[in-house]
Scaffold this motif. Sequence first.
Motif, PDB file in Angstrom:
ATOM      1  N   ASP A  69      13.057  -4.714  17.859  1.00 36.94           N
ATOM      2  CA  ASP A  69      13.331  -3.488  17.111  1.00 36.94           C
ATOM      3  C   ASP A  69      12.125  -2.552  17.187  1.00 36.94           C
ATOM      4  O   ASP A  69      10.974  -3.007  17.161  1.00 36.94           O
ATOM      5  N   PRO A  70      12.353  -1.224  17.267  1.00 40.38           N
ATOM      6  CA  PRO A  70      11.225  -0.299  17.432  1.00 40.38           C
ATOM      7  C   PRO A  70      10.443   0.004  16.161  1.00 40.38           C
ATOM      8  O   PRO A  70       9.523   0.819  16.201  1.00 40.38           O
ATOM      9  N   MET A  71      10.774  -0.632  15.033  1.00 37.33           N
ATOM     10  CA  MET A  71      10.038  -0.332  13.802  1.00 37.33           C
ATOM     11  C   MET A  71       8.598  -0.837  13.900  1.00 37.33           C
ATOM     12  O   MET A  71       8.354  -1.998  14.224  1.00 37.33           O
ATOM     13  N   ILE A  72       7.648   0.057  13.624  1.00 38.70           N
ATOM     14  CA  ILE A  72       6.229  -0.273  13.653  1.00 38.70           C
ATOM     15  C   ILE A  72       5.761  -0.738  12.282  1.00 38.70           C
ATOM     16  O   ILE A  72       5.024  -1.713  12.154  1.00 38.70           O
ATOM     17  N   ALA A  73       6.187  -0.024  11.241  1.00 37.02           N
ATOM     18  CA  ALA A  73       5.692  -0.309   9.901  1.00 37.02           C
ATOM     19  C   ALA A  73       6.612   0.312   8.861  1.00 37.02           C
ATOM     20  O   ALA A  73       7.519   1.086   9.189  1.00 37.02           O
ATOM     21  N   LYS A  74       6.357  -0.035   7.605  1.00 41.22           N
ATOM     22  CA  LYS A  74       7.058   0.564   6.472  1.00 41.22           C
ATOM     23  C   LYS A  74       6.008   1.141   5.527  1.00 41.22           C
ATOM     24  O   LYS A  74       5.059   0.451   5.147  1.00 41.22           O
ATOM     25  N   GLY A 110       6.708  -9.923  13.261  1.00 46.75           N
ATOM     26  CA  GLY A 110       6.446  -8.590  12.735  1.00 46.75           C
ATOM     27  C   GLY A 110       6.085  -8.557  11.265  1.00 46.75           C
ATOM     28  O   GLY A 110       5.563  -9.523  10.710  1.00 46.75           O
ATOM     29  N   GLU A 111       6.400  -7.407  10.637  1.00 42.60           N
ATOM     30  CA  GLU A 111       5.933  -7.190   9.276  1.00 42.60           C
ATOM     31  C   GLU A 111       6.548  -8.155   8.274  1.00 42.60           C
ATOM     32  O   GLU A 111       5.890  -8.534   7.306  1.00 42.60           O
ATOM     33  N   ILE A 112       7.805  -8.592   8.465  1.00 47.99           N
ATOM     34  CA  ILE A 112       8.392  -9.503   7.489  1.00 47.99           C
ATOM     35  C   ILE A 112       7.697 -10.865   7.539  1.00 47.99           C
ATOM     36  O   ILE A 112       7.491 -11.507   6.512  1.00 47.99           O
ATOM     37  N   PHE A 153       1.592  -0.246   2.599  1.00 45.55           N
ATOM     38  CA  PHE A 153       1.859  -0.134   4.037  1.00 45.55           C
ATOM     39  C   PHE A 153       2.094  -1.534   4.583  1.00 45.55           C
ATOM     40  O   PHE A 153       1.178  -2.338   4.680  1.00 45.55           O
ATOM     41  N   ASP A 154       3.341  -1.856   4.912  1.00 47.37           N
ATOM     42  CA  ASP A 154       3.689  -3.170   5.459  1.00 47.37           C
ATOM     43  C   ASP A 154       3.852  -3.043   6.972  1.00 47.37           C
ATOM     44  O   ASP A 154       4.676  -2.255   7.444  1.00 47.37           O
ATOM     45  N   ASP A 155       3.089  -3.815   7.723  1.00 48.61           N
ATOM     46  CA  ASP A 155       3.222  -3.779   9.173  1.00 48.61           C
ATOM     47  C   ASP A 155       2.957  -5.142   9.777  1.00 48.61           C
ATOM     48  O   ASP A 155       2.498  -6.055   9.101  1.00 48.61           O
ATOM     49  N   GLY A 156       3.262  -5.256  11.055  1.00 44.51           N
ATOM     50  CA  GLY A 156       3.011  -6.486  11.785  1.00 44.51           C
ATOM     51  C   GLY A 156       2.285  -6.230  13.082  1.00 44.51           C
ATOM     52  O   GLY A 156       2.383  -7.020  14.024  1.00 44.51           O
TER      53      GLY A 156
END
Length: 680
Positions: A396-401, A11-13, A381-384
């Motif tokens: 995890d349901p996180m799409i982006a920050k 993902g984003e990290i 915009f941080d995303d994966g």
Amino acid sequence: MFQKILIANRGEIACRVAATARRMGIKTVAVYSDADARAKHVAACDEAVHIGGSAPKDSYLRWERILEAARATGAQAIHPGYGFLAENDEFAQACADAGLVFIGPPASAITAMGLKAESKRLMERAGVPLVPGYQGEDQDPQLLQREADRIGYPVLIKASAGGGGKGMRLVEKSEDFAAALASCQREAASSFGNDAVLVEKYVQRPRHIEIQVFGDTQGNVVYLFERDCSVQRRHQKVLEEAPAPGMTPELRARMGEAAVAAARAVGYVGAGTVEFIVEQPGGYEAPEAMKFYFMEMNTRLQVEHPVTEAITGEDLVEWQLRVAAGQPLPKRQDELQITGHAIEARICAENPDNQFLPATGELRIYRKPACAAFERGEVRFDDGVREGDAISPFYDPMIAKLIVHGETREQALARLDEALAQTHIVGLATNVQFLRHVARSAAFREARLDTALIQREAEVLFHQEPVGLPLAAAAAVASTLVQEQAGEAAGDPFSRRDGWRALGSSQRRFEFDFRGEPAVARLDYGQRGAAHRLCVAAGEEGADAAAEQGELLFTQGTDGALDLQFAGRRTRATVYAQGEEFHVFTPQGATRIGAVDPLAHAGVVAGEGGRLTAPMPGKVVSFAVQPGDKVAKGQPLAVMEAMKMEHTIAAPQDGVVAELLYAPGDQVAEGAELLKLSAA
């Protein structure tokens, strides 16, 4: 410095670490599961290694496979990201034993801070303030009940090995303690393999403020100021900001020094976060009276680290890599300073209006605001993920920050709202509009913050409709006309769909479903095919004198957005037609409206009653009833687990349990019938 590192995350990290490493001239290796074979983080790295099945236990939690991938690719170090193995002391030690650098703290520090009870005893010896509670090793349920009664309600039950809000329950009275304890222990065992808990006093009107710390191998430790993470749902963060509103220089220094003392107590190296719960005995208007208590230390980089980067101008991932390579901290404490204000919003696949149930599906439309990814700027915009990717039930349901920075908090808030308005996601439920409601609420704007803000402001945060039926219907009609005009045959007036008549005018009827209710729009065409008037009304009977009506005027810009005017209102609307649904995005907010084709749905009848279906894909944890049991409306029937969180399924009506269709432990798809109810 390292030549090559392996990123043991997704993902984003993983994308974030890969971007910083590339800028530093370091090669990167991605690992991926079956579900992530075509993921963005795989493409972001120089190499990639498949490590197993889609479920975390079959891939990202299999550290022996990750070590094999590091050896096979010649990586010198492993970055764990956050989540999965980031705070696993056995994995950190295994890296060291294999001759690999674990880009994080030593295993001993993870061990010391990994168990909440042990870490609190350690902090007590270090002189760090603690919330009254019980952190003992004796986990007898009756003892825990007595301790909770002694502490006084409300109390929090927290998984000793927990984090991320999992394995945590608020108990407000003694008679609810036993059931809450059992649920907490189940979730703790499932998430962390350890069902031990601690019990502590629930602080009234609490704020969640955390301090970013950093240590190096030379014994230097600094704090990079604070982040306020008080806006939470289900004990998980929604919005984070830095610096904390109302923070006084004196309190900042005391909290920072306490955090450094905590880090020194365990010989900490790398990035870490010391989390405090802050009591506001003097109310929101008296920050000088705030008292802070140690909660826990996260021995890793945090999801919200970008707000610290924004106000300090430092790249914390670069700091991690340099410290792990044996270099000293890039700056001393007196060289660090705060510039401006930053806010981060976590964009998640979930339905806030349905108890934040996680959502899965394809990102059919994924439009982001203009931004500078991974860099300090006004909008980041941080995303994966990419358009067309699927959000699966495995992670995890996180799409982006979304991170914004401004000279003042007010400026940052304005940029946050504008950037959220430019974030268009279609294909599954998200919390984007909910985030706008929170950021626009008077409580958040005025910094009346505590961890109960979302519950306290529920009336203005949930089930909001910012666009309304008239504009939503007008946008759907205008979008339909634009699409028809673009595809119609040229030169044959009798094939045109613009209402052209040789004499007189014509009328067209549209049927819609808006927020579960029927609506009708009637479009009257004028001479030469020009749209003359639109009338929109709720209900099935059609437009009448009480409906919204007026001229429908619209033009389409080069970006596809409509400049729309109807019934005295003007807005800029971007409309995405997906099947029978129109997704309408405006500066005021977004909504959906469904087109109803009576012929397409002819013969469809309502389904039989007595069915209870899974609201999301996941695992059946337990049933609270057996066939033959009588149940009342609202009574808990079953517990499901999805995306590491438990969800209770309640009876929609009185009845008798006729049949259980699954067993505990079974995986079920969204919409699967779990049990049958018959009339009482």
